[in-house]
Design a protein around this motif. Structure first.
Motif, short mmCIF file in Angstrom:
data_model
loop_
_atom_site.label_atom_id
_atom_site.label_comp_id
_atom_site.label_asym_id
_atom_site.label_seq_id
_atom_site.Cartn_x
_atom_site.Cartn_y
_atom_site.Cartn_z
N GLU A 69 19.65 16.94 77.53
CA GLU A 69 18.77 18.05 77.86
C GLU A 69 19.50 19.26 78.40
O GLU A 69 19.03 20.28 78.01
CB GLU A 69 17.67 17.51 78.93
N PHE A 70 20.33 19.09 79.24
CA PHE A 70 21.06 20.15 79.90
C PHE A 70 21.90 21.08 78.71
O PHE A 70 21.74 22.16 78.82
CB PHE A 70 22.20 19.73 80.84
N LEU A 71 22.49 20.11 77.91
CA LEU A 71 23.22 21.03 76.72
C LEU A 71 22.30 21.81 75.81
O LEU A 71 22.47 22.74 75.38
CB LEU A 71 24.05 20.01 76.05
N ARG A 73 19.31 22.86 76.89
CA ARG A 73 19.12 24.14 77.64
C ARG A 73 19.99 25.23 77.58
O ARG A 73 19.74 26.26 77.47
CB ARG A 73 18.58 23.76 79.02
N ALA A 74 21.32 24.94 77.75
CA ALA A 74 22.44 25.75 77.93
C ALA A 74 22.85 26.49 76.34
O ALA A 74 22.91 27.61 76.32
CB ALA A 74 23.88 24.77 78.09
N ALA A 75 22.19 25.77 75.43
CA ALA A 75 22.36 26.17 73.87
C ALA A 75 21.40 27.40 73.67
O ALA A 75 21.46 28.13 73.08
CB ALA A 75 22.30 25.03 73.09
N GLN A 76 20.21 27.42 74.62
CA GLN A 76 19.29 28.29 74.47
C GLN A 76 19.64 29.82 74.84
O GLN A 76 19.07 30.83 74.53
CB GLN A 76 17.86 27.99 75.06
N PHE A 77 20.58 29.90 75.90
CA PHE A 77 20.99 31.16 76.26
C PHE A 77 22.03 31.76 75.20
O PHE A 77 22.84 31.06 74.84
CB PHE A 77 21.80 31.09 77.70
#
Length: 88
Positions: A69-71, A73-77
């Motif tokens: 889930e963190f990855l 989310r990070a990919a969305q930036f």
């Protein structure tokens, strides 16, 4: 890059998720045992590397999310260069 994710995206995700979880740097420090200065540095644009897997696991446990889930989310930036790109 980790799965196409830049350090810039990681730093922004760390901060964004912390804020969404209503965690101050001080509270996160209590939960993770990371120094406030380390948390602040990892969330800054000056941080140009990736946290270790064990460090990322500690953050994700504090945020009550999975690493996957963190990855996501990070990919969305957007990466730093994309942020300033202008289309004509």
């Amino acid at each position: 890059m980790v799965q196409g994710i830049s350090p810039y995206q990681v730093t922004h995700a760390l901060r964004a998720i912390r804020l969404e979880k209503n965690l101050s740097e001080s509270r996160l420090s209590s939960i993770t045992q990371f120094q406030i200065s380390s948390i602040s540095f990892r969330e800054s644009n000056r941080y140009q590397s990736y946290p270790t897997l064990s460090t990322l696991e500690i953050y994700c446990n504090a945020y009550t999310i999975s690493i996957a889930e963190f990855l996501q989310r990070a990919a969305q930036f957007q990466t730093e260069g994309e942020q300033y790109a202008v289309s004509f």
